[in-house]
Design an enzyme around this catalytic site. Structure first.
Site, PDB file in Angstrom:
ATOM      1  NE  ARG A 133     -62.468  37.664 -10.727  1.00 53.64           N
ATOM      2  CZ  ARG A 133     -61.472  38.329 -11.307  1.00 53.64           C
ATOM      3  NH1 ARG A 133     -61.690  39.496 -11.873  1.00 53.64           N
ATOM      4  NH2 ARG A 133     -60.246  37.832 -11.322  1.00 53.64           N
ATOM      5  CG  HIS A 160     -56.939  35.974  -7.699  1.00 51.61           C
ATOM      6  ND1 HIS A 160     -57.590  35.031  -8.484  1.00 51.61           N
ATOM      7  CD2 HIS A 160     -56.688  37.031  -8.527  1.00 51.61           C
ATOM      8  CE1 HIS A 160     -57.719  35.510  -9.712  1.00 51.61           C
ATOM      9  NE2 HIS A 160     -57.183  36.717  -9.763  1.00 51.61           N
ATOM     10  CD  GLN A 163     -52.864  36.777 -11.072  1.00 47.67           C
ATOM     11  OE1 GLN A 163     -53.878  37.112 -11.657  1.00 47.67           O
ATOM     12  NE2 GLN A 163     -51.678  36.748 -11.664  1.00 47.67           N
ATOM     13  NE  ARG A 323     -55.213  33.797 -13.492  1.00 50.22           N
ATOM     14  CZ  ARG A 323     -56.234  34.641 -13.284  1.00 50.22           C
ATOM     15  NH1 ARG A 323     -56.017  35.946 -13.277  1.00 50.22           N
ATOM     16  NH2 ARG A 323     -57.464  34.209 -13.047  1.00 50.22           N
TER      17      ARG A 323
HETATM   18  N1  NVA Z   1     -56.780  42.555  -5.263  1.00 50.03           N
HETATM   19  C1  NVA Z   1     -57.405  42.782  -6.544  1.00 50.03           C
HETATM   20  C2  NVA Z   1     -56.969  41.729  -7.523  1.00 50.03           C
HETATM   21  C3  NVA Z   1     -57.525  41.910  -8.909  1.00 50.03           C
HETATM   22  C4  NVA Z   1     -57.167  40.775  -9.827  1.00 50.03           C
HETATM   23  C5  NVA Z   1     -58.903  42.796  -6.390  1.00 50.03           C
HETATM   24  O1  NVA Z   1     -59.434  41.939  -5.662  1.00 50.03           O
HETATM   25  O2  NVA Z   1     -59.554  43.645  -6.999  1.00 50.03           O
HETATM   26  N1   CP Z   2     -55.528  39.313 -12.438  1.00 46.86           N
HETATM   27  C1   CP Z   2     -56.832  39.135 -12.715  1.00 46.86           C
HETATM   28  O1   CP Z   2     -57.530  38.299 -12.118  1.00 46.86           O
HETATM   29  O2   CP Z   2     -57.287  39.900 -13.738  1.00 46.86           O
HETATM   30  P1   CP Z   2     -58.803  40.125 -14.125  1.00 46.86           P
HETATM   31  O3   CP Z   2     -59.471  40.830 -12.967  1.00 46.86           O
HETATM   32  O4   CP Z   2     -58.774  40.950 -15.370  1.00 46.86           O
HETATM   33  O5   CP Z   2     -59.466  38.792 -14.359  1.00 46.86           O
END
Ligand code: NVA
Ligand code: CP
Length: 339
Positions: A133, A160, A163, A323
């Protein structure tokens, strides 16, 4: 339909080991965005996830005995905060018999300024896959160029995909044939918006994205998704009118108005985003039987009301659970052939 494309290796009723998975078409592959998959491969990953989920729900102890990747390790590097991604990848690795090595603190992995090359080349001496990430998509693309093991995007500023796999799996479970659905995403033209454009294009769906004018999805990604949609029969509509997007939608989705890394812009964004809030009134525009999804974390009362989050049509917790099933399937497939 997912089930019609179920590949052979998904028949998990007999013991499955690394031998069965060696040579599967995903072995050794990266997943940096959903468009790294062909439409058939996208459905195959979802089918594998469905089969794995059913197996684990039926008899978790028997499923664990089949864990094909004993003795391997998975590196999970988190350069932004996480709940769902961390827990689901740790558990997915453990279910496959592999040891998850999670690096989420500021003193690990890429935080000391060591080059991406050196960090990646060292990591791959220890782990059979790198889950990361991070911020810029270009950063994980460089890591993937150095790595000889699979690299999986666990969220960047632009995409993502994990997700996305969970979300399209949830849509299939709740609503059936993905190619017959209309998806409405209202809010920020962010990593999730890009991911829904690509996933929708892969499965021939009708996807409407409505954002404030200054917050549209990136043009390059819209064009790439449109090119794919032209091959699959998907219809992608990107605009600024939330009501037009929501009208008759089978799946209604939103996300935070200020993503990780953009929190400082939150206050200046709010006025532009208020018309995109998902409320019971705006949800009424959707089709009868529509469902609500949100990748979470949600800001209740901001991009979505409590009433929608807690409604019977909200599938947000199934979505979060998926997930695990989606990523377990993905790891199982890409680890084939990796020593
Ligand atoms: N769009 C959000 C998704 C979090 C899972 C972010 O990037 O913070
Ligand atoms: N939706 C998602 O990726 O959640 P987290 O940021 O908690 O990992």
């Amino acid at each position: 339909m997912i089930d019609e494309q179920t590949p052979d290796w998904v028949q998990l009723d007999s013991a499955i080991g690394a031998d069965e998975l060696n040579g599967n078409p995903f072995a050794g592959r990266d997943l940096l965005r959903l468009c790294d998959l062909t439409p058939g491969e996208f459905h195959a990953v979802l089918s594998t996830a469905r089969a794995n989920k059913a197996l684990w729900k039926a008899d978790a102890a028997a499923a664990q005995r089949q864990a094909p990747y004993q003795g391997r390790a998975i590196g999970v590097i988190l350069e932004k905060p996480s709940l769902r991604t961390r827990v689901s990848f740790e558990l997915a690795a453990a279910r496959l018999g592999a040891h998850p090595v999670v690096m989420s603190d500021t003193n690990s992995a890429f935080s000391r300024g060591e080059s991406l090359k050196d960090t990646t080349m060292v990591m791959e001496r220890f782990v059979s896959a790198i889950v990361i990430r991070s911020f810029a998509q270009a950063r994980i693309e460089e890591i993937a160029r150095w790595a000889s093991v699979p690299v999986i995007n666990a969220l960047t500023d632009d995409f993502h995909p994990c997700q996305g796999l969970a979300d399209f799996l949830t849509m299939y479970e709740r609503k059936g044939d993905l190619s017959k659905l209309k998806l409405a995403y209202v809010g920020d033209g962010n990593n999730m918006a890009h991911t829904y454009l690509e996933g929708g294009a892969l499965c021939g769906m009708e996807v409407h994205i409505a954002t404030p004018d200054g917050y549209r999805p990136q043009e390059q990604y819209v064009k790439q998704a449109q090119a794919l949609a032209a091959q699959t029969g998907a219809k992608l509509v990107v605009g600024t009118d939330p009501a037009a997007a929501l009208e008759g939608a089978d799946v209604v989705i939103t996300d935070t108005w200020a993503s990780m890394g953009a929190e400082a812009e939150h206050d200046e964004r709010v006025n532009a985003f208020v018309p995109y809030r998902v409320s019971a009134a705006s949800f009424d525009l959707a089709a009868p039987g529509a469902i609500f999804l949100h990748c979470l974390p949600a800001h209740r009362g901001e991009e979505v009301t409590d009433e929608v989050m807690d409604a019977p049509y909200s599938a947000i917790y199934d979505e979060a659970e998926n997930r695990l099933h989606a990523q377990q399937a993905l790891l199982m497939l890409v680890l084939g052939n990796i020593a």
